[in-house]
Structures are given as C-alpha cells and as structure tokens.
Design an enzyme around this catalytic site. Structure first.
Site, mmCIF file in Angstrom:
data_model
loop_
_atom_site.group_PDB
_atom_site.id
_atom_site.type_symbol
_atom_site.label_atom_id
_atom_site.label_comp_id
_atom_site.label_asym_id
_atom_site.label_seq_id
_atom_site.Cartn_x
_atom_site.Cartn_y
_atom_site.Cartn_z
ATOM 1 N N ASP A 1 -2.734 -2.844 12.068
ATOM 2 C CA ASP A 1 -2.199 -3.361 10.425
ATOM 3 C C ASP A 1 -1.576 -5.331 10.637
ATOM 4 O O ASP A 1 -0.763 -4.861 9.838
ATOM 5 C CB ASP A 1 -2.141 -2.404 9.207
ATOM 6 C CG ASP A 1 -2.583 -3.078 7.769
ATOM 7 O OD1 ASP A 1 -2.988 -3.846 7.914
ATOM 8 O OD2 ASP A 1 -1.928 -2.527 7.096
ATOM 9 N N GLY B 1 0.560 -0.917 0.630
ATOM 10 C CA GLY B 1 -0.060 -0.103 0.100
ATOM 11 C C GLY B 1 0.763 1.516 0.278
ATOM 12 O O GLY B 1 0.183 2.083 -0.308
#
Length: 794
Positions: free
Chosen positions: A602, A487
């Site tokens: 995360d 990402g």
C-alpha cells in the site's frame, strides 16, 4: 604558580570575562569564555561544541556533536578522563595562550599548553575538527598549533586519521567508552595495521576482529555486498612522515554545486560494535567469541581466534533472561564494584571463570556475578531483573526431540480455538473485537496482562501504555489534536509526560481495516528498524480500544505538500530527489536487508511521512505481508491497496511480489516529479491516468513537459529525464521487466549507467474516476473478495 592559584586568579576575572564574547559563533577568542550554557557552532552549523552530560550520568564533559541531532553520541570528548562533577565548567584561552577548562572544586584541565604568549584563537570547523591557531599581527590566522583530530576518542569522522606520525611519534586510534554513560576509556580499541593494510579491533589488547585487507577500494569484511556502504571512499597513505587510514563520504552533488550535506561518524561502542549514524553496522565485533572464523557473508566475518578456557565450548553462550537464580548464599553471588569494569569485562571475567554461571551489568561500571551449581528460574513478568545466564545450546536437544509433537498439539488446539471463535462470532456479533483479541492472546502474540503498564515493554519489545496515559497525552482525543484520518481510523498528536511528542493512531469502529491489520502492523513494524521507516513506539489495548503510538512527524505526509498549490513550493528539486532516494532505501531494506522480507502492498504519497528535515519515512504496514527470503511471490484472494498504485498482476490476478511494490514506487516517483496525482488526468477524447500521460509524452519525446512548473529552471534537464525513465521502467506491464529496488538505486545514483528503454506500461488509461468532490473521504470497495481503497482529493 600551581593549578589552585591559577584557578583562584582566573575566578577573580570571571565576572569581567563573562562580558567578552567570541567574534563569531564558531570561534573562541583569547580572553573569551565558554560556559555550560553557551556553545560554539561551526560556520555551516554542522557541528556544535559545548558541555554535556551523558545518559544516566550527572558528570559534565566538553564535547562535539552533530548540531541537528543533539541527542546523538558525541563525536569527541575533551576531558573523558577527568569529568566535572557539576555544571561549573568554563573553557577559555588564558592570557598565556593556554586552552584550559576550569571548574569549581577541581584542578585546571589543560587541553593545549604553549611556551609562547602570542595571541591565539580556537575554531570549530565544519569537519568537526576543533583547532587552535596563532593570530598574526595583521589579524589573520596562522598555522594550526593544536587540533582535536590529533586526540580522537571513540569516533572517526571523515578526514580523521588512524595510524602513526613518524615525524611527531603520535599514534591515532579510537578507544571505546567504558559504558553507555561513562566516556572514560573502555575495553575496545580500533587501530590501523599499516603493514597488512587492515583495521583491527582489540579488547584489552587481544585482537577480536579485523576488517580484512583493503583492496580495490573495499575491505574484505566490511559490507561489500551492501549497496548502502558504497558511500565510503577509503584512503590509505604510506610515506616517510606518516602511515594512516582515513575515509571520506562520496558527495551527492545533484542539483546544487555543493550537494546535500551527509553526515557520518564511525563510533566504536562499549560492546565493540562499530556503528555509523543510521547506516548498517560496519562491524559486529560484539558477536565474536573466538572459537572459529564464521562463514563468509555473515556478520561474524573478520572474527579472530584466541585461546579459550578448557571448561568452555562452542555450544555455550550468555543469554539475556528475566528471572532469578535459586539457592543463593553468601558465596554464590559476588559484586565487583571496580569502576574500570564495563559490560565486556563482566562477560569476559565470567566466561574465564569456570564456576561463573551468570552476570549482570546495568550499562554502567562494576559487575555482579553468580557462581556455583545454581538453577535459574525464568520469569518474564519483570524485565527489570534481567541478567546474562550461561546456557548450553545442546541443552535444547530434548526440545528438538519433542517439538514436532508440541507443534502438532498446538496446531490442533489452534484449529479448535478458531472454530470456537467462528461460532462465537456468529452468535455474539457485538463481541467480535473482544473475541479476536482473545484469539490473538491465545496464539501467544500478545499478553493482555502486560497492556496496562505505562512504558513497560510488552510483546516484541514494544512499550505498552495505559489508556489513561494516552487520553492525557491527546487531551482526551480533542479535535484540536487531530492530525487526520485514514483507513485505520483517526490520528492525533500527543505529548508524553516527559515532553516527547507522539502520533496516536486509534482504530475506528467504522474502519475498513480491523484487528487483523492492527495485529499485523503491531507485530511487523516492531521488528523493523531503518531511518526511512516510521518508528513504532508502542501500543495501548483497553477494552475495545486498539491504539498504536508512533514517533511524531512534524511535516505530516508527502501528499500534504505535493498536491497543495502553495505548500508544494517547499518541495525543491533537491528535496524531491532526497525523498525519492529515501523511499527507495526504505523499500530496499524491506525487500532485502531486514530480518523479514516484507511486501508493503500500500505504498502511496499519504503513507510517506516527513520528519523535521523533510526526510521520508514509510508508514502504515497494516496491509504488509511477510515472505521467506527464498520465496519470490505469493497469491491472495483478498486484494488490498489503493486505486492507481496497484500493479496489474496484483489487481487482476492477486499475485504480489517485491515487483508489486516497485510498480507502486514508480507511480509515486512520477507523482513527485510532476506534482500531480495519478488519477487527476482527463482528456477530451479518452481518460488518462498519470502513467498513461507520461507514456504519451515519452513517445512524443516531450517528457520534460511532465515537470512540475515550480521546478522550472532549478534542475538539469538530463537528470529529470533520467528520473522519468526510471519511473517508466518501474511501471512496466510485466513484473519480470521491472527493476529491483537495488537496481533503482544504482540507476539513480550512477549517471554513467545506461538505462533500458521503457516499453508500454500497464494501466495507461484510467477508469474515469471523478475527483471533483474535494470533501470525500477514502472509500473501501469490495467485489468477490477484492478490497481496493480509492483515495479522493482533500
């Protein structure tokens, strides 16, 4: 025959002896030699013996070190008092049975001498002990004649002794190195006080620190509250022949009879601190100043009182600062080049001299002192001019008086700057990234003037690299060097000029993450140091480029192995349990033992990197949040994370806490046990995710069906069931019902502990995500401020 004659005779036979080799890699036979280019390696390759040069030194020494970490501090040095000034050192057992070191330009160094001419051998054992034995006429070895464990230097290995032998009169104690690159005996010693049952650290004979009494298998001042220190089993022996302290490591015996080999070594460093590999420091002796015993529970526990100079007080201390003293004349500075002086000596000498206001020691020997009524001028632009300056904490009272006014002014300025930033952002969209970075600079988080110097340290003690250096290291970001893309942006493999391999993460213009995440990771991870966290080496800022530089992980990420039909075979049960344990230890550090209380937010398989030993390291802290240690949870209107790993209270309501990471860990743990992704399940009647699938198996008492077929027959079923149960406890619906990471470690390492019964977990059904498109990249979904990363199979 004198030493010089022996050296001449021995050198005549050296060409012939060079062809004589030991019968095995761990043993030096009589008549064989060990040169600076050869080594002995213990039977199981745990330890290596050979010649080495310390950091910043050209001297050579005979030493022993851990084989898998050749750059680590040696655990034993044979000739610490007599360094070899070149690489001509030769270790041998001569024809009289003496074990000696010969070298060009110096006298013979005798390690072991004997009056008998019996045949002898020297063997390096897997314990790290180097032993000389006699060889019987039938070829078998007899009793030990000499051993390195009787001559400890600065490191205590499991099985070594601290104490005294009443039979031989030998004392076993540790003595620190003089400096980082000087193995000669230094200022600190570690001894065993058998009368009171405690360890003692002295500096030049003065007691600085004690461990407290050994009672109920624990020392009073050695990490009682730290679960990572339960790996030690302390041994205290008192008999007519000897009195000593020793320790051993409690073996991890899961899955294999011998268990996973753990390493340890209590090293007394030149500052007086006692360290053990990657574990927390055993004692922070370097923080003892002798005024008073500090409060219980802190790193100052065990510090002793001793007499202080009348001119000093408890508000004074030495602080490392960059800059120069002004108005220096010939009498203001004094250099003492005494080669027996180390850092602690410089500090003590300056402290005891009432005229001394600062000192410098560059990690070697000798001291530079500043004396008199001198003023120090701070200059942070040149860290090479750093020295220790005497400061008084009371001198900060004026700052205390005005800090609230300054804080108010800074806050108001920040608001104005933020408004200006918003205006510029609307007006100049193309300059968005530049403006944000300027804001970061104005906030004081980063200094752009420092970001073009290769290897120099910038904000937060990070190295900063020029863009040219990183471009050269990655071959201009070539596709051959590309490791993958996440990402944040693409990740490349690189190599620095000195040969060190690195991983380079480059912020993409199309990245769903941005400069906020870049700044967050840069500032946050630089404050974290743990063997199960990826190490950030530095950064690079050049125009619109934002780059992070990490240590290179040769085995890439966990998902690279776990979800590949061929590579997953390398993940044996022992390795999987080791990975689970390492991730748990890393999270425990983030949640409880780091300087900052950190929620990762995360945690997933692609964010677990594997080093050359397949040990896990948690990475990607762009989404992490910092908590005060007395704060238990927080709320956000911007939910970030990865689909399938997010806890229900976080995904639905925005509440996150350490229990959010526990939920993600539970999902990850079940993936490791099954070898399947959380979102890879689909049932003909209704869709399931991995959590729901495991719950259905658990209810049917068929949890063993979860096991990755590759693990079939390699594990004890009860151990696997225990891991599955812990995983289900971690994904409980209510955050309060989930265990802490400390609980998880206790449950996984203590087989006798009774586990709670799991209840129905959260998110037992999936939302029908189709993963058939194997070529899709991660996508960012945003609805009403909620950002969720959905990872698709590659």
């Amino acid at each position: 025959m004198n030493n010089k004659e022996s050296l001449v005779i021995f050198s005549l036979f050296l060409p012939f002896l060079a062809f004589v080799v030991a019968s095995s890699d761990d043993t030096l036979q009589q008549g064989a030699i060990l040169t600076s280019s050869s080594y002995l390696v213990s039977a199981k390759k745990v330890f290596t013996l050979g010649f080495f040069s310390p950091p910043y030194s050209k001297e050579n020494y005979l030493g022993i070190w851990y084989t898998n970490d050749s750059q680590s501090h040696p655990v034993w040095v044979g000739n610490r008092n007599t360094p070899i000034h070149n690489n001509s050192g030769v270790l041998a057992i001569d024809n009289t049975g003496n074990m000696i070191i010969t070298h060009n330009g110096g006298d013979t160094i005798e390690l072991y001498t004997t009056q008998t001419r019996d045949n002898k051998t020297a063997t390096l054992l897997d314990s790290g002990n180097f032993v000389v034995r006699e060889v019987n006429s039938n070829g078998t070895t007899g009793h030990v004649l000499w051993q390195s464990f009787d001559y400890p230097t600065d490191t205590l290995l499991p099985g070594m002794k601290l104490g005294v032998s009443h039979r031989t009169g030998r004392n076993w104690s540790l003595t620190s190195w003089l400096a980082e690159g000087v193995p000669a005996p230094g200022a600190f010693t570690l001894d065993w006080d058998s009368r009171r049952g405690r360890l003692i650290v002295r500096r030049r004979g003065v007691i600085y620190w004690t461990s407290g009494v050994l009672k109920d298998k624990a020392f009073e001042f050695i990490g009682k509250s730290d679960p990572r220190n339960v790996v030690y089993d302390y041994i205290n022996v008192t008999s007519e022949e000897e009195e000593y302290f020793s320790y051993s490591l409690i073996k991890d015996s899961r899955c294999t009879p011998e268990g996973r080999k753990a390493i340890s070594g209590w090293m007394l460093d030149y500052n007086g601190q006692i360290n053990d590999q990657d574990r927390p420091p055993i004692a922070r002796v370097d923080l003892c100043y002798g005024y008073k015993t500090r409060g219980s529970g802190g790193v100052y526990e065990g510090c002793e009182l001793w007499e202080q100079p009348t001119c000093r007080n408890s508000n004074q201390k030495f602080d490392l600062r960059s800059g120069d003293f002004g108005n220096i004349d010939e009498e203001s500075s004094f250099y003492d080049g005494n080669s027996s002086l180390g850092f602690s000596d410089c500090r003590a000498n300056c402290w005891n001299n009432c005229d001394c206001v600062g000192f410098r020691n560059d990690g070697d020997t000798g001291c530079l002192y500043w004396r008199g009524r001198l003023k120090f001028y701070q200059d942070n632009s040149d860290v090479s001019r750093a020295q220790y300056v005497l400061i008084s904490e009371s001198s900060n009272k004026r700052w205390e008086r005005y800090k609230w006014v300054v804080t108010g002014v800074v806050s108001a300025s920040f608001v104005l700057l933020l408004g200006l930033f918003c205006y510029l952002r609307r007006k100049f969209k193309q300059g968005q990234e530049r403006d944000l970075f300027d804001l970061m600079t104005l906030e004081g988080q980063m200094n752009t003037d420092e970001l073009e110097n290769d290897g120099n340290k910038g904000g937060h003690d990070l190295k900063v690299f020029s863009f040219a250096c990183i471009t050269a290291a990655t071959n201009s970001f070539s596709s051959e060097n590309k490791l993958g893309e996440g990402g944040f942006g693409p990740v490349y493999k690189g190599k620095l000029p000195e040969g060190r391999e690195i991983a380079v993460k480059r912020l993409s213009q199309r990245s769903g993450q941005g400069l906020v995440e870049f700044k967050n990771e840069l500032i946050l991870i630089s404050k974290l140091q743990h063997k199960n966290l990826v190490k950030l080496l530095g950064c690079c800022v050049h125009g619109a480029e934002r780059i992070l530089i990490y240590e290179y992980m040769p085995n890439r990420s966990l998902d690279f192995f776990l979800f590949d039909q061929t590579k997953r075979e390398q993940l044996t049960w022992e390795r999987r349990f080791h990975i689970i344990e390492g991730i748990a230890q890393g999270l425990l550090y983030l949640h409880k033992y780091s300087r900052l209380k950190v929620i990762h937010r995360d945690l997933k398989s692609s964010n677990i990197l594997l080093d050359e030993d397949m040990s896990p390291k948690i990475s990607d802290f762009g989404m992490a949040r910092i908590f005060e240690h007395n704060v238990s949870e927080a709320n956000t209107n911007r939910v970030v994370g990865t689909y399938g790993y997010m806890a229900p209270e976080y995904a639905m309501e925005g509440f996150f806490s350490i229990k959010s990471d526990v939920y993600s860990f539970g999902v990850l743990m079940l993936e490791i046990l099954s070898g399947r992704k959380n979102s890879s399940f689909y049932h003909v009647d209704r869709p399931f995710n991995l959590v729901g699938y495991v719950w259905e198996l658990w209810k049917k008492d068929a949890a063993l069906e979860l096991m990755d077929p590759i693990l079939s027959g390699s594990c004890i079923e009860q151990q696997l069931l225990r891991c599955i149960q812990i995983g289900l406890l971690c994904v409980e619906d209510r955050a309060l019902d989930r265990p802490t990471m400390s609980d998880v470690i206790s449950m996984s390492t203590n087989d006798s502990m009774t586990l709670p019964t799991p209840t129905k977990p959260a998110f037992v059904t999936s939302s029908g995500v189709d993963e058939s498109d194997s070529g899709r990249q991660p996508e960012i979904y945003s609805v009403n401020g909620i950002s969720i990363t959905a990872m698709h199979a590659r």
